[in-house]
Design a protein around this motif. Structure first.
Motif, PDB file in Angstrom:
ATOM      1  N   TYR A  71       0.794  -1.322  -0.024  1.00  0.00           N
ATOM      2  CA  TYR A  71      -0.053   0.126   0.090  1.00  0.00           C
ATOM      3  C   TYR A  71       0.914   1.421   0.036  1.00  0.00           C
ATOM      4  O   TYR A  71       0.588   2.232  -0.722  1.00  0.00           O
ATOM      5  CB  TYR A  71      -0.836   0.077   1.348  1.00  0.00           C
ATOM      6  N   ARG A  72       1.878   1.186   0.855  1.00  0.00           N
ATOM      7  CA  ARG A  72       2.693   2.585   0.952  1.00  0.00           C
ATOM      8  C   ARG A  72       3.400   2.885  -0.257  1.00  0.00           C
ATOM      9  O   ARG A  72       3.870   4.029  -0.724  1.00  0.00           O
ATOM     10  CB  ARG A  72       3.805   2.362   2.403  1.00  0.00           C
ATOM     11  N   PHE A  73       4.176   1.733  -0.953  1.00  0.00           N
ATOM     12  CA  PHE A  73       4.932   2.046  -1.957  1.00  0.00           C
ATOM     13  C   PHE A  73       4.547   1.756  -3.438  1.00  0.00           C
ATOM     14  O   PHE A  73       5.136   2.104  -4.411  1.00  0.00           O
ATOM     15  CB  PHE A  73       6.408   1.303  -1.774  1.00  0.00           C
ATOM     16  N   ILE A  74       3.412   1.196  -3.367  1.00  0.00           N
ATOM     17  CA  ILE A  74       2.814   0.859  -4.692  1.00  0.00           C
ATOM     18  C   ILE A  74       1.269   1.545  -4.804  1.00  0.00           C
ATOM     19  O   ILE A  74       1.361   2.173  -5.932  1.00  0.00           O
ATOM     20  CB  ILE A  74       2.785  -0.649  -5.076  1.00  0.00           C
ATOM     21  N   VAL A  75       0.779   1.314  -3.954  1.00  0.00           N
ATOM     22  CA  VAL A  75      -0.773   1.850  -3.998  1.00  0.00           C
ATOM     23  C   VAL A  75      -0.967   3.244  -4.013  1.00  0.00           C
ATOM     24  O   VAL A  75      -1.271   3.898  -4.736  1.00  0.00           O
ATOM     25  CB  VAL A  75      -1.587   0.961  -3.142  1.00  0.00           C
ATOM     26  N   THR A  76      -0.175   3.853  -2.966  1.00  0.00           N
ATOM     27  CA  THR A  76      -0.102   5.102  -2.666  1.00  0.00           C
ATOM     28  C   THR A  76       0.004   6.134  -3.774  1.00  0.00           C
ATOM     29  O   THR A  76      -0.559   7.011  -3.910  1.00  0.00           O
ATOM     30  CB  THR A  76       0.575   5.487  -1.409  1.00  0.00           C
ATOM     31  N   PRO A  77       1.322   5.731  -4.326  1.00  0.00           N
ATOM     32  CA  PRO A  77       1.642   6.533  -5.624  1.00  0.00           C
ATOM     33  C   PRO A  77       0.592   6.629  -6.571  1.00  0.00           C
ATOM     34  O   PRO A  77       0.309   7.497  -7.330  1.00  0.00           O
ATOM     35  CB  PRO A  77       2.912   6.229  -5.985  1.00  0.00           C
ATOM     36  N   MET A  78      -0.004   5.390  -6.825  1.00  0.00           N
ATOM     37  CA  MET A  78      -0.931   5.395  -8.013  1.00  0.00           C
ATOM     38  C   MET A  78      -2.139   6.200  -7.390  1.00  0.00           C
ATOM     39  O   MET A  78      -3.039   6.892  -8.407  1.00  0.00           O
ATOM     40  CB  MET A  78      -1.088   3.939  -8.167  1.00  0.00           C
ATOM     41  N   SER A  79      -2.707   6.073  -6.362  1.00  0.00           N
ATOM     42  CA  SER A  79      -3.605   6.707  -5.613  1.00  0.00           C
ATOM     43  C   SER A  79      -3.353   8.290  -5.719  1.00  0.00           C
ATOM     44  O   SER A  79      -4.303   9.057  -6.184  1.00  0.00           O
ATOM     45  CB  SER A  79      -3.923   6.341  -4.096  1.00  0.00           C
ATOM     46  N   ASP A  80      -2.222   8.896  -5.603  1.00  0.00           N
ATOM     47  CA  ASP A  80      -1.906  10.271  -5.605  1.00  0.00           C
ATOM     48  C   ASP A  80      -2.107  10.705  -7.314  1.00  0.00           C
ATOM     49  O   ASP A  80      -2.572  11.684  -7.283  1.00  0.00           O
ATOM     50  CB  ASP A  80      -0.633  10.582  -5.127  1.00  0.00           C
ATOM     51  N   PHE A  81      -1.701   9.594  -8.216  1.00  0.00           N
ATOM     52  CA  PHE A  81      -2.034   9.861  -9.407  1.00  0.00           C
ATOM     53  C   PHE A  81      -3.460  10.174  -9.834  1.00  0.00           C
ATOM     54  O   PHE A  81      -3.834  11.104 -10.627  1.00  0.00           O
ATOM     55  CB  PHE A  81      -1.229   8.866 -10.436  1.00  0.00           C
TER      56      PHE A  81
ATOM     57  N   ALA B 226      -0.998  -1.858  -8.530  1.00  0.00           N
ATOM     58  CA  ALA B 226      -1.211  -0.442  -8.138  1.00  0.00           C
ATOM     59  C   ALA B 226      -2.536  -0.098  -8.576  1.00  0.00           C
ATOM     60  O   ALA B 226      -3.291   0.629  -7.934  1.00  0.00           O
ATOM     61  CB  ALA B 226      -0.114   0.700  -8.519  1.00  0.00           C
ATOM     62  N   LEU B 227      -2.697  -0.284  -9.897  1.00  0.00           N
ATOM     63  CA  LEU B 227      -4.097   0.226 -10.602  1.00  0.00           C
ATOM     64  C   LEU B 227      -5.371  -0.415  -9.856  1.00  0.00           C
ATOM     65  O   LEU B 227      -6.186   0.328  -9.548  1.00  0.00           O
ATOM     66  CB  LEU B 227      -4.152  -0.177 -11.971  1.00  0.00           C
ATOM     67  N   TYR B 228      -5.284  -1.775  -9.413  1.00  0.00           N
ATOM     68  CA  TYR B 228      -6.392  -2.265  -9.145  1.00  0.00           C
ATOM     69  C   TYR B 228      -6.751  -1.913  -7.545  1.00  0.00           C
ATOM     70  O   TYR B 228      -7.808  -1.519  -7.198  1.00  0.00           O
ATOM     71  CB  TYR B 228      -6.115  -3.800  -9.109  1.00  0.00           C
ATOM     72  N   ASN B 229      -5.681  -1.570  -6.828  1.00  0.00           N
ATOM     73  CA  ASN B 229      -6.149  -1.310  -5.264  1.00  0.00           C
ATOM     74  C   ASN B 229      -6.012   0.233  -5.144  1.00  0.00           C
ATOM     75  O   ASN B 229      -6.884   0.616  -4.512  1.00  0.00           O
ATOM     76  CB  ASN B 229      -4.691  -1.668  -4.527  1.00  0.00           C
ATOM     77  N   ALA B 230      -5.667   0.990  -6.218  1.00  0.00           N
ATOM     78  CA  ALA B 230      -5.805   2.439  -6.237  1.00  0.00           C
ATOM     79  C   ALA B 230      -7.431   2.534  -6.505  1.00  0.00           C
ATOM     80  O   ALA B 230      -8.021   3.394  -5.869  1.00  0.00           O
ATOM     81  CB  ALA B 230      -4.946   3.186  -7.243  1.00  0.00           C
ATOM     82  N   ALA B 231      -8.053   1.868  -7.607  1.00  0.00           N
ATOM     83  CA  ALA B 231      -9.299   2.015  -7.974  1.00  0.00           C
ATOM     84  C   ALA B 231     -10.304   1.476  -6.905  1.00  0.00           C
ATOM     85  O   ALA B 231     -11.336   1.848  -6.612  1.00  0.00           O
ATOM     86  CB  ALA B 231      -9.517   1.187  -9.312  1.00  0.00           C
ATOM     87  N   ALA B 232      -9.781   0.481  -6.100  1.00  0.00           N
ATOM     88  CA  ALA B 232     -10.372  -0.096  -4.966  1.00  0.00           C
ATOM     89  C   ALA B 232     -10.468   0.814  -3.753  1.00  0.00           C
ATOM     90  O   ALA B 232     -11.558   0.849  -2.940  1.00  0.00           O
ATOM     91  CB  ALA B 232      -9.868  -1.555  -4.723  1.00  0.00           C
ATOM     92  N   TYR B 233      -9.322   1.311  -3.233  1.00  0.00           N
ATOM     93  CA  TYR B 233      -9.094   1.703  -2.063  1.00  0.00           C
ATOM     94  C   TYR B 233      -8.828   3.289  -1.946  1.00  0.00           C
ATOM     95  O   TYR B 233      -8.605   3.759  -0.562  1.00  0.00           O
ATOM     96  CB  TYR B 233      -8.123   0.902  -1.126  1.00  0.00           C
ATOM     97  N   THR B 234      -8.642   3.919  -2.856  1.00  0.00           N
ATOM     98  CA  THR B 234      -8.318   5.255  -2.837  1.00  0.00           C
ATOM     99  C   THR B 234      -9.474   5.943  -2.005  1.00  0.00           C
ATOM    100  O   THR B 234     -10.700   5.973  -2.265  1.00  0.00           O
ATOM    101  CB  THR B 234      -8.200   5.875  -4.168  1.00  0.00           C
TER     102      THR B 234
END
Length: 322
Positions: free
Chosen positions: A46-56, A160-168
């Motif tokens: 979450y910290r190093f893969i999902v968070t940057p994508m969520s910020d995007f 990153a895309l999957y989890n950003a779409a699910a949990y941002t």
């Protein structure tokens, strides 16, 4: 490994991949919505893969005031198009092996038949060795198309895309054309399934009828799995899969209508300069369904069929001089 086994394996890998994507971040239910736990948010993924994508995604949703729906669409398109060359590279290698194997069918068919009819371990081993030798002599590497590096490079982006779409944060309460992105959407699930169905259908264009019949299970299974997972996932995830499906259709169009015809011409030229090499069947084993004379005729026919002329693929067959 036969075609059905390969397709079932691919379907299994797809299902496992979807489950893996869904399990990368620890989550729990809050007011009927699945959100990351505190431990999940502090985890490496979450910290190093999902968070940057969520910020995007937030860049488009908040900074550019486009909303989370368009944010997911644009980020998915950008990332998918960036890694599209890797997907095309992998597809190019796989298609080259498939087309070369199809061209050399007259060489491999009697060997595969012998392997199928072998009654003892010794006979199977001899037939397998003869088949592997034929593949080696004709430059067919069945494992070359299974290279893992392009897929491994793509996986962090998919995660990153999957989890950003699910949990941002904010997506669970956002809407897109009246669709609540935090809850499942039948409409988006149907759209996702349709795009992946189109992609698998295009992949069968130009296949021989026999191969099409064996591909029907995969034609249905892959889109069905995407539909089911979209149906039980938040609409934000379904939107990500729908947009990803559009890019997959684009990739398949390039492979089917551009890459495959070029590879066929390349393979024909290769074997015009260096005719296919035959490997004799093992002489110490007699298959159950064929006499020795019948096998000799089969090999002789294969030798004739496999030698192409300049007129086209397997056209103008010539007798080989002994």
């Amino acid at each position: 490994m036969n075609k059905l086994t390969r397709r079932l394996s691919l379907a299994g890998i797809t299902g496992a991949a979807l489950l893996f994507l869904a399990g990368c971040v620890q989550t729990h239910m809050v007011n009927g919505v699945r959100v990351p736990t505190e431990a999940g948010m502090n985890g490496f993924t979450y910290r190093f893969i999902v968070t940057p994508m969520s910020d995007f995604v937030d860049l488009f949703a908040h900074n550019l005031h486009m909303g989370y729906g368009w944010g997911i669409i644009l980020v998915t398109l950008i990332i998918r198009l960036i890694i599209l060359p890797l997907g095309l590279y992998q597809a190019h290698k796989a298609t080259y092996t498939q087309e070369k194997t199809a061209y050399l069918k007259p060489v491999f068919e009697p060997l595969n038949q012998r392997l199928k009819e072998a009654q003892t371990p010794e006979a199977k081993m001899a037939a397998q060795q003869a088949l592997m030798q034929a593949q080696k002599d004709n430059g067919v590497n069945m494992f070359a198309s299974l290279g893992c590096l392009p897929m491994l490079i793509q996986w962090p982006f998919f995660i990153a895309l999957y989890n950003a779409a699910a949990y941002t944060q904010g997506i669970t309460t956002a809407s897109f054309f009246g669709i609540n992105l935090g809850h499942p959407s039948v409409l988006l699930a149907v759209i996702s399934g349709i795009f992946y169905l189109i992609q698998t259908y295009i992949s069968t264009i130009g296949m021989p009828e026999e191969q099409k019949r064996t591909s029907r299970m995969m034609l249905i299974m892959s889109p069905a799995m995407i539909f089911v997972f979209s149906l039980i996932s938040p609409a934000g995830v379904s939107l990500y899969w729908a947009v990803g499906g559009i890019v997959m259709v684009l990739q398949q169009v390039i492979v089917t209508f551009i890459i495959k015809p070029r590879l066929r011409k390349r393979i024909e030229k290769e074997f015009e300069l260096n005719p296919p090499k035959m490997v004799d069947l093992p002489k110490d084993v007699t298959p159950a369904a064929a006499t020795a004379q019948g096998l000799d005729n089969l090999i002789s026919s294969a030798r004739k069929d496999v030698t192409p002329s300049a007129g086209g693929r397997n056209a103008g067959k010539q007798n080989r001089k002994n």
